[in-house]
Design a protein around this motif. Structure first.
Motif, mmCIF file in Angstrom:
data_model
loop_
_atom_site.group_PDB
_atom_site.id
_atom_site.type_symbol
_atom_site.label_atom_id
_atom_site.label_comp_id
_atom_site.label_asym_id
_atom_site.label_seq_id
_atom_site.Cartn_x
_atom_site.Cartn_y
_atom_site.Cartn_z
ATOM 1 N N MET A 1 -8.621 15.032 -5.292
ATOM 2 C CA MET A 1 -8.318 16.460 -5.240
ATOM 3 C C MET A 1 -6.895 16.736 -5.705
ATOM 4 N N MET A 2 -5.946 15.920 -5.278
ATOM 5 C CA MET A 2 -4.552 16.108 -5.688
ATOM 6 C C MET A 2 -4.424 15.918 -7.205
ATOM 7 N N ARG A 3 -5.086 14.881 -7.734
ATOM 8 C CA ARG A 3 -5.027 14.603 -9.169
ATOM 9 C C ARG A 3 -5.640 15.754 -9.974
ATOM 10 N N ALA A 4 -6.832 16.178 -9.562
ATOM 11 C CA ALA A 4 -7.528 17.244 -10.293
ATOM 12 C C ALA A 4 -6.755 18.559 -10.231
ATOM 13 N N VAL B 1 -0.170 10.754 -1.897
ATOM 14 C CA VAL B 1 -1.252 10.358 -0.993
ATOM 15 C C VAL B 1 -1.253 8.861 -0.744
ATOM 16 N N ASP B 2 -1.147 8.076 -1.823
ATOM 17 C CA ASP B 2 -1.361 6.631 -1.774
ATOM 18 C C ASP B 2 -0.027 5.889 -1.891
ATOM 19 N N ASP B 3 0.337 5.137 -0.851
ATOM 20 C CA ASP B 3 1.606 4.398 -0.877
ATOM 21 C C ASP B 3 1.527 3.133 -1.739
ATOM 22 N N ARG B 4 0.347 2.866 -2.315
ATOM 23 C CA ARG B 4 0.211 1.705 -3.206
ATOM 24 C C ARG B 4 0.626 2.030 -4.638
ATOM 25 N N ILE B 5 0.782 3.333 -4.927
ATOM 26 C CA ILE B 5 1.130 3.747 -6.288
ATOM 27 C C ILE B 5 2.639 3.698 -6.473
ATOM 28 N N ALA B 6 3.069 2.989 -7.507
ATOM 29 C CA ALA B 6 4.493 2.903 -7.845
ATOM 30 C C ALA B 6 4.744 3.618 -9.165
ATOM 31 N N ILE B 7 5.811 4.418 -9.212
ATOM 32 C CA ILE B 7 6.207 5.121 -10.435
ATOM 33 C C ILE B 7 7.636 4.692 -10.752
ATOM 34 N N PRO B 8 7.823 3.944 -11.848
ATOM 35 C CA PRO B 8 9.152 3.439 -12.184
ATOM 36 C C PRO B 8 10.208 4.550 -12.212
ATOM 37 N N GLY B 9 11.303 4.270 -11.555
ATOM 38 C CA GLY B 9 12.406 5.220 -11.515
ATOM 39 C C GLY B 9 12.219 6.352 -10.524
ATOM 40 N N LEU B 10 11.068 6.349 -9.832
ATOM 41 C CA LEU B 10 10.800 7.433 -8.883
ATOM 42 C C LEU B 10 10.488 6.909 -7.491
ATOM 43 N N ASP C 1 2.064 16.570 -13.274
ATOM 44 C CA ASP C 1 1.808 15.141 -13.424
ATOM 45 C C ASP C 1 0.843 14.666 -12.343
ATOM 46 N N PRO C 2 -0.379 14.243 -12.719
ATOM 47 C CA PRO C 2 -1.359 13.805 -11.709
ATOM 48 C C PRO C 2 -0.951 12.515 -11.011
ATOM 49 N N LYS C 3 -0.179 11.671 -11.687
ATOM 50 C CA LYS C 3 0.258 10.414 -11.076
ATOM 51 C C LYS C 3 1.190 10.684 -9.903
ATOM 52 N N ILE C 4 2.070 11.655 -10.080
ATOM 53 C CA ILE C 4 2.974 12.028 -8.987
ATOM 54 C C ILE C 4 2.175 12.603 -7.818
ATOM 55 N N ALA C 5 1.175 13.405 -8.128
ATOM 56 C CA ALA C 5 0.337 13.983 -7.074
ATOM 57 C C ALA C 5 -0.380 12.885 -6.288
#
Length: 453
Positions: free
Chosen positions: A149-152, A168-177, A160-164
């Protein structure tokens, strides 16, 4: 009279509609931009969905060009947030949201569903991991649904859907963020930097200026008259008093069957107790049915089954269960977002109220019943044998074995005379002609049963 009726029924509504149309047309011709605004400062529960739905309907009715929502929430129920999100995505007016302090969890989903986001200084948005009210993460099926839902929603609004998803998910890493192992939450400046906020604002008027609107008409949401009434009856003190009235009404009706007034008071109190909870989405149909079933079992135990056993205990348990669960947030038996603390608090509130009620009725119930107001509406005098009162059944029992004459034919009912007194009787199966000698053999259903001698 017909002309007057026609005027009231036809002309006045037409005049009202015509006036409203004239006002709308006048406002439209003025060239002003219509900005509609309302506040959402509560947990995202059924009441919040009802508020958003009514506010958006009101915005459509005034043909608003923009809708600005002031938001401050720590989150709430996932399905309710989804309903609000969908309504905002499909809104005809341009939507903007002013985050006044917090847009956490479900609040973040609602915020990114709007066309533009503004935040006050020191506000935050994110932390959208789905948890229960004790803070424990729910199973991955809930997280997966929230991520989608956040992505959509982010994609639909050009964010940016990745940021959204990282909110939710603490497994997602975004370089520099953000690194894995952390759930993303933005401050006001961070949200602006990464495209999740259009700017900082301190009021609705400032949001309007930042949207580039110059000549506008600001229309604020007007809640219905029933909303403060619902809030009044939802107050813990008021609902506790209603519980006492329910218990008291049942108690006094059982003490004085047939009076009716205590039972009516209990029914009205039950309606006032459950109706606001139902409208706010707390009380489900099945919880109200539990309460009603409990009352039914209790009535069966009291009136039909001698003593007090399993039926009565089951009735009390159903009543307590119905009253308790109606205070908790759930959807179709799903209590995932309800913690044990909430369950304990609701159960404690119901049991303490019932215990206080029982103590009060034991201490003052007899005084109120026999010396108070109810003594005026119920017959309290008793007909005692020593005062000369004898029941009809007792009188007829004394006639067993006596003889007399049939005054009418007994087919099988009729009239006989015994000791110069006339009585309605029935024969013991056979037809007995008039003037035949008879003998009373027993009493049945308040009738004398006779046989021919």
């Amino acid at each position: 009279m017909k002309r007057l009726f026609y005027t009231i029924v036809v002309f006045l509504p037409y005049s009202f509609l015509n006036t409203s149309f004239a006002q709308d047309t006048s406002a439209a011709e003025s060239g002003k931009v219509r900005v509609f605004t309302f506040e959402l400062r509560q947990d995202i529960m059924p009441a919040a969905w009802r508020l958003v739905k009514k506010a958006m309907e009101q915005a459509d009715s005034v043909q608003a060009d923009y809708v600005i929502i002031t938001l401050n929430t720590y989150g709430g129920m996932l399905n309710i947030a989804d309903s609000i999100r969908t309504r905002l995505l499909k809104a005809k007016p341009v939507t903007a949201i002013l985050i006044d302090n917090n847009a956490a969890s479900a609040g973040a989903l609602i915020a990114i569903a709007c066309d533009s986001i503004y935040m006050v200084e020191g506000a935050s948005i994110g932390a959208a991991t789905v948890v229960n009210q004790t803070g424990e993460q729910l199973p991955d099926k809930y997280q997966s649904y929230m991520r989608s839902m956040m992505r959509a929603t982010a994609e639909a609004q050009g964010r940016d859907p990745k940021i959204a998803e990282a909110m939710v998910d603490d497994r997602i890493a975004i370089p520099g963020l953000i690194d894995s192992g952390f759930t993303l939450t933005f401050t006001t400046s961070e949200a602006i930097q990464h495209g999740f906020c259009e700017g900082q604002a301190s009021s609705v008027e400032e949001v309007i200026r930042k949207l580039g609107i110059q000549d506008y008409e600001l229309i604020r949401y007007k809640g219905s008259a029933i909303e403060p009434i619902i809030a009044f009856f939802l107050h813990p003190v008021v609902s506790s008093v209603l519980l006492l009235i329910i218990l008291g009404g049942l108690y006094f009706e059982l003490q004085t069957p047939g009076v009716g007034f205590p039972l009516i008071a209990a029914v009205i109190a039950a309606i006032l107790y459950f109706a606001p909870l139902y409208l706010e989405g707390l009380a489900e149909n099945w919880e109200i049915l539990l309460f009603i079933a409990g009352l039914g079992l209790l009535a069966v135990e009291i009136f039909l089954i001698p003593g007090f056993g399993i039926t009565g205990i089951a009735g009390i348990l159903l009543i307590v269960t119905g009253l308790t669960l109606s205070l908790l947030h759930n959807v179709s038996f799903d209590f995932s977002l309800t913690g044990l603390d909430d369950l304990a608090a609701a159960l404690f509130r119901v049991i303490i109220t019932l215990m206080v009620g029982v103590i009060l009725f034991l201490l003052f119930g007899e005084k109120l019943l026999f010396k108070g107001v109810l003594s005026r509406v119920a017959l309290m005098d008793s007909e005692k044998r020593e005062e000369g009162y004898i029941s009809p059944a007792t009188v007829k029992d004394q006639l067993i074995g006596k003889t007399g004459i049939a005054i009418t034919d007994l087919r099988p009912s009729g009239i006989v005379e015994i000791d110069a007194e006339r009585y309605d009787v029935i024969s013991d199966g056979e037809m007995i002609p008039r003037n035949s000698p008879i003998k009373v053999i027993r009493v049945q259903s308040n009738y004398l049963v006779v046989e021919r001698i």
